[in-house]
Every structure is written in C-alpha cells, then in structure tokens.
Design an enzyme around this catalytic site. Structure first.
Site, PDB file in Angstrom:
ATOM      1  N   ASP A 238       0.841  -1.216   0.000  1.00 14.91           N
ATOM      2  CA  ASP A 238       0.000   0.000   0.000  1.00 14.91           C
ATOM      3  C   ASP A 238       0.871   1.259   0.000  1.00 14.91           C
ATOM      4  O   ASP A 238       0.580   2.236  -0.695  1.00 14.91           O
ATOM      5  CB  ASP A 238      -0.912   0.037   1.236  1.00 14.91           C
ATOM      6  CG  ASP A 238      -2.132  -0.853   1.084  1.00 14.91           C
ATOM      7  OD1 ASP A 238      -2.406  -1.303  -0.042  1.00 14.91           O
ATOM      8  OD2 ASP A 238      -2.798  -1.093   2.113  1.00 14.91           O
ATOM      9  N   GLY A 338      12.903  11.336 -35.163  1.00 12.49           N
ATOM     10  CA  GLY A 338      14.023  10.392 -35.323  1.00 12.49           C
ATOM     11  C   GLY A 338      15.027  10.507 -34.190  1.00 12.49           C
ATOM     12  O   GLY A 338      15.551   9.492 -33.709  1.00 12.49           O
ATOM     13  N   GLU A 361       5.187  -4.064  -8.068  1.00 14.69           N
ATOM     14  CA  GLU A 361       4.393  -3.670  -6.884  1.00 14.69           C
ATOM     15  C   GLU A 361       2.893  -3.653  -7.197  1.00 14.69           C
ATOM     16  O   GLU A 361       2.130  -2.849  -6.662  1.00 14.69           O
ATOM     17  CB  GLU A 361       4.907  -2.354  -6.284  1.00 14.69           C
ATOM     18  CG  GLU A 361       6.359  -2.500  -5.832  1.00 14.69           C
ATOM     19  CD  GLU A 361       6.758  -1.699  -4.616  1.00 14.69           C
ATOM     20  OE1 GLU A 361       5.886  -1.262  -3.871  1.00 14.69           O
ATOM     21  OE2 GLU A 361       7.978  -1.561  -4.399  1.00 14.69           O
TER      22      GLU A 361
HETATM   23  N1  COS Z   1      -3.692  -4.147   3.953  1.00 13.32           N
HETATM   24  C1  COS Z   1      -3.727  -5.062   4.935  1.00 13.32           C
HETATM   25  N2  COS Z   1      -4.291  -6.275   4.800  1.00 13.32           N
HETATM   26  C2  COS Z   1      -4.847  -6.567   3.621  1.00 13.32           C
HETATM   27  C3  COS Z   1      -4.860  -5.657   2.538  1.00 13.32           C
HETATM   28  C4  COS Z   1      -4.255  -4.392   2.754  1.00 13.32           C
HETATM   29  N3  COS Z   1      -4.226  -3.466   1.779  1.00 13.32           N
HETATM   30  N4  COS Z   1      -5.473  -6.213   1.492  1.00 13.32           N
HETATM   31  C5  COS Z   1      -5.854  -7.447   1.879  1.00 13.32           C
HETATM   32  N5  COS Z   1      -5.471  -7.656   3.165  1.00 13.32           N
HETATM   33  C6  COS Z   1      -5.720  -8.832   3.982  1.00 13.32           C
HETATM   34  C7  COS Z   1      -7.210  -9.128   4.016  1.00 13.32           C
HETATM   35  O1  COS Z   1      -7.838  -8.392   5.031  1.00 13.32           O
HETATM   36  C8  COS Z   1      -7.231 -10.601   4.292  1.00 13.32           C
HETATM   37  O2  COS Z   1      -6.956 -10.825   5.664  1.00 13.32           O
HETATM   38  P1  COS Z   1      -7.783 -11.932   6.499  1.00 13.32           P
HETATM   39  O3  COS Z   1      -7.450 -13.243   5.862  1.00 13.32           O
HETATM   40  O4  COS Z   1      -7.228 -11.782   7.870  1.00 13.32           O
HETATM   41  O5  COS Z   1      -9.225 -11.564   6.369  1.00 13.32           O
HETATM   42  C9  COS Z   1      -6.009 -11.113   3.531  1.00 13.32           C
HETATM   43  O6  COS Z   1      -5.140  -9.987   3.371  1.00 13.32           O
HETATM   44  C10 COS Z   1      -6.342 -11.674   2.185  1.00 13.32           C
HETATM   45  O7  COS Z   1      -7.003 -10.670   1.445  1.00 13.32           O
HETATM   46  P2  COS Z   1      -7.689 -10.969   0.031  1.00 13.32           P
HETATM   47  O8  COS Z   1      -8.692 -12.046   0.178  1.00 13.32           O
HETATM   48  O9  COS Z   1      -8.129  -9.679  -0.519  1.00 13.32           O
HETATM   49  O10 COS Z   1      -6.434 -11.544  -0.786  1.00 13.32           O
HETATM   50  P3  COS Z   1      -6.304 -12.086  -2.267  1.00 13.32           P
HETATM   51  O11 COS Z   1      -5.559 -13.334  -2.258  1.00 13.32           O
HETATM   52  O12 COS Z   1      -7.640 -12.018  -2.958  1.00 13.32           O
HETATM   53  O13 COS Z   1      -5.307 -11.013  -2.942  1.00 13.32           O
HETATM   54  C11 COS Z   1      -4.598  -8.978  -3.998  1.00 13.32           C
HETATM   55  C12 COS Z   1      -5.476  -9.634  -2.940  1.00 13.32           C
HETATM   56  C13 COS Z   1      -4.901  -9.423  -5.409  1.00 13.32           C
HETATM   57  C14 COS Z   1      -4.854  -7.472  -3.851  1.00 13.32           C
HETATM   58  C15 COS Z   1      -3.126  -9.245  -3.643  1.00 13.32           C
HETATM   59  O14 COS Z   1      -2.779 -10.591  -3.861  1.00 13.32           O
HETATM   60  C16 COS Z   1      -2.170  -8.364  -4.400  1.00 13.32           C
HETATM   61  O15 COS Z   1      -1.975  -7.197  -4.062  1.00 13.32           O
HETATM   62  N6  COS Z   1      -1.518  -8.933  -5.431  1.00 13.32           N
HETATM   63  C17 COS Z   1      -0.465  -8.233  -6.126  1.00 13.32           C
HETATM   64  C18 COS Z   1       0.827  -8.592  -5.494  1.00 13.32           C
HETATM   65  C19 COS Z   1       1.874  -7.636  -5.873  1.00 13.32           C
HETATM   66  O16 COS Z   1       1.702  -6.425  -5.837  1.00 13.32           O
HETATM   67  N7  COS Z   1       3.025  -8.189  -6.222  1.00 13.32           N
HETATM   68  C20 COS Z   1       4.163  -7.406  -6.517  1.00 13.32           C
HETATM   69  C21 COS Z   1       5.211  -7.785  -5.539  1.00 13.32           C
HETATM   70  S1  COS Z   1       6.456  -6.601  -5.348  1.00 13.32           S
HETATM   71  S2  COS Z   1       7.287  -6.433  -7.103  1.00 13.32           S
END
Ligand code: COS
Length: 387
Positions: A238, A338, A361
């Site tokens: 985030d 160019g 990210e």
């Molecule tokens: N801050 C804190 N906790 C968070 C959150 C956030 N912004 N977003 C989700 N969570 C928590 C949820 O509350 C949930 O917790 P509980 O299990 O305790 O309820 C848990 O994480 C899982 O959340 P969710 O079900 O939304 O997860 P998903 O597997 O559906 O994935 C996405 C969510 C797609 C947003 C996530 O996998 C993501 O950001 N993927 C991209 C990864 C990325 O950016 N990779 C680059 C790496 S660095 S180059």
C-alpha cells in the site's frame, strides 16, 4: 486545504534535486548502456540521509515525513529511475515495514543499519509461480523448535545481489492455503543464494535477481505474528505503490522537460515546432496530466503520513502515474521524431524505464482490482471469483 509544501519539504526536495543533477543524471545514460549498478552512489545518498528519509532520527534516519520521501523518489527518478527503484524498495518495502511491524528488539537491531545505508534492503514476495496471486506462494518455513527452517525460491527480486537485509515471505502453515498461512521473516544476505540476474527492457542501473533460500534461522526472525505475513505484505505494498507512483511521476516529468525544450528549439517549415498546434496540444496534455498525477501522488502520501487509509488512494496514484509515464515518454519520442528514437537523447530510456511501473508492486490490473474492491465494497476474492 493547503497546496504548499512546507519549508522542510522544499529543502529536502532541493537537496535531492541537487544530488540527482550532480551525481546521477550525468551518468544515467552510461549506467543504462553498460548495465552498471552504481554501488558507490548509495553511501553518498546515505550521507545526506536519503537512504532513510522518513525514518525517525532515533533509528538512524533523517526524521522527515513520508511526503518528503516521496519528493526525494520523484527527483531521483527524474534523473535515473533505476536508482529510484533501489531507494524505493529499500525504504518503503523493507525499512518501513520492519519499523512498523517489528518488535522493539527487531527495530533496534535491523532498522538503523538500513536507515544509515550500511545495508541495502530487498523485498522477497514474488515466486516463479506466484505473482499477482501473491497468496499462492510456496516458499516454506517449518518450525524447528528453536527457530525456522526456510526453503524455497523467489523471482524478480530487486537489488538482491547487493542487499544485506531481506524481508521474505514464506508459508508457515502448510495446511492453510492462501493468505492466512503466510508469515514474514527478516533474513540476512548469508541466508540467501543469488541464482540469477534478469536481462530487462530497462531500469538497467538496478538489478533484478532470482534467489534461493535454504536456511535455519532463529525464532526472532519472524516479523509480526505467525500467519499475519500476508497482511504485512499488503500493508507494505500500500505504501510502496505510492513510491512507484512517484518514480513514474519523475520519469514523466523528465520526458516532458526534454520534449518541451526540444519543441522550443527545433525548427521545421520555417518555425519552431512548438508553434505548431499538433505539438502544442501534446505538451498541453502532458502538462495537465503531470499536475493531475502529482496531486494524486502527494495526496496518497499525505493520507499515509496522517495515518489515514491509503490503499485506494495509493492504487489510484500508481495506476494513473504509471500509465501516464508510458504515454508521456512515448509522446516525447514522437515530438523528438528520429532523434527521440536514438540514444542521443534520453527519452528512449525513459520509455523503456517507464514500462515496468505498470507491472511491479502490483500490475495496473491489480490496482484497478484494489480500487474496484473499495468503491464497490466488495472483497477481491469475491471480485476474482465473479469474473
Ligand atoms: N492491507 C492489509 N491487509 C490486507 C490488505 C491491505 N491493503 N489487502 C488485503 N489484506 C488482507 C485481508 O484483510 C485478508 O486478511 P484476512 O485473511 O485476515 O481476512 C487477507 O489480506 C487476504 O485478502 P484478500 O482475500 O483480498 O487476498 P487475495 O488473495 O484475494 O489477494 C490482492 C489480494 C490481489 C490485492 C493481492 O494478492 C495483491 O496485491 N496482489 C499483487 C501482489 C503484488 O503487488 N506483487 C508485486 C510484488 S512486489 S514487485
């Protein structure tokens, strides 16, 4: 509402601009061409406090706010986006989460060397088969009684071969698939084996590695609670996404600067090309979108430093700024014609460097998923399964 930067913020912005102009920009083309990681630059940045801008002074940082750090990333990335990503990952993806989620003992032990730039940080979440679906990661950490045995492989890890401290995510509960079985660990370089280095389209002054881990570590290497690592990763991203948005903003500003200067100089059909409406409209749109992106990025940074929710604001800033950086660097090439396609001007480098800001990210698709979840009041899981 106040649109002015504070005197402290302006001072740190000027400091970053000066060092970027003196120590980074003159070398950026060569570093790109020769794929040079500028190892000697980072102690110089550290001396000015720029490896720990937003880390409190008691932990070895410069004690500035998060927006100041974002201004620094923007200025550095304007000169060289590869240096920008190294500083961004180091600060917002490693030092800050240890500060936020660490125990007193972990903070005292790991944050000062990072904030002072004695160690560079690397963030190890992605795996060969786990990218956007980060919760599917397979690196495992098994409890051994007095610690953890961690084993697995990670992919696309920025700066790994130069890093001293790793924030690495592994599955501690093999019976719980998805997010809840994941934990976060703080590892040292000695726990990591670098297994490869990527050849990339751009960002050639940064390094991107694949790594393997097969190490026994002490119990106190667990960051935050067991099973809460995914929460650490998401909260880290985030904030990290605001940093990547600032990087994209810096690239877009640099592209605009070159295109504007060229339009005022280059003559065709007996006048400067900036006097043709076709070029004027491009520059007008670029300038307008730069303002819009800057407002989105600074607002997201401001929300984060107020302790307000910033998931949606950060995702909006990143998706807008990164797509803008790709468009603007493309338009800059078009204005230079160019010459823009050659390495005589830096805009082709900006174009290559900008592209990854739409990917790492969190891809633009993931940013839109995150925004959609918030505005529709749905969980990502329900959005994913609905599609
Ligand atoms: N801050 C804190 N906790 C968070 C959150 C956030 N912004 N977003 C989700 N969570 C928590 C949820 O509350 C949930 O917790 P509980 O299990 O305790 O309820 C848990 O994480 C899982 O959340 P969710 O079900 O939304 O997860 P998903 O597997 O559906 O994935 C996405 C969510 C797609 C947003 C996530 O996998 C993501 O950001 N993927 C991209 C990864 C990325 O950016 N990779 C680059 C790496 S660095 S180059």
């Amino acid at each position: 509402m106040d649109f002015q930067l504070t005197p402290d913020q302006r001072e740190i912005q000027a400091l970053a601009r000066d060092i970027a102009k003196a120590e980074i920009e003159p070398h950026a083309a060569q570093w790109d061409r020769e794929h040079t990681f500028p190892r000697d630059l980072y102690p110089k940045l550290a001396e000015l406090g720029l490896m720990g801008v937003c880390i409190p002074e008691e932990y070895g940082g410069a004690g500035a706010d998060f927006l100041s750090y974002i201004l620094v990333l923007e200025e550095i990335s304007r000169a060289d986006a590869g240096v920008g990503v190294t500083v961004a990952v180091h600060t917002s993806a490693v030092t800050l989460p240890i500060l936020t989620f660490g125990s007193d003992e972990q903070r005292a032990r790991f944050v000062p060397p990072l904030a002072r730039g004695d160690a560079i940080g690397a963030f190890a979440l992605t795996e060969p088969e786990s990218g956007s679906d980060a919760a599917s990661l397979r690196t495992r950490a098994d409890a051994t009684g007095d610690g953890w045995q961690i084993s697995g492989t990670k992919q696309f890890i920025s700066t790994a071969e130069h890093a001293g401290t790793f924030l690495l995510f592994a599955r501690t509960d093999q019976d719980t698939p998805g997010a809840r079985g994941v934990s976060a660990f703080i590892l040292d370089a000695e726990h990591i084996r670098v297994t490869g280095r990527e050849e990339k389209l751009g960002l050639n002054s940064s390094v991107t590695n694949s790594i393997a881990v097969d190490a026994a570590v002490e119990r106190d290497r667990l960051l935050h609670e067991e099973g809460r690592g995914f929460h650490v990763a998401m909260a880290t991203l985030d904030g990290g996404r605001i940093g990547i948005a600032a990087q994209a903003l810096g690239i877009a500003q640099a592209a605009y600067d070159v295109a504007r200067a060229y339009a005022l100089e280059r003559r065709q059909f007996g006048k400067r090309i900036g006097e043709f409406e076709a070029v004027q409209w491009k520059l007008a749109d670029m300038s307008t979108e730069l303002d819009a992106a800057r407002l989105l990025v600074y607002r997201a940074a401001w929300l984060k430093q107020q302790g307000e929710p910033h998931t949606e604001a950060g995702a909006k800033a990143k998706v807008f700024a990164s797509e803008m950086a790709r468009r603007h660097s493309g338009e800059a090439i078009q204005i230079l014609g160019g010459y823009g396609y050659t390495t005589e001007f830096p805009v082709e480098r900006y174009y290559r460097d900008a592209r990854v800001t739409e990917i790492y990210e969190g891809t633009s698709e993931i940013q839109r998923l995150v925004i959609a979840r918030t505005i529709l009041g749905l969980s990502e899981r329900s959005l994913a399964s609905a599609s």
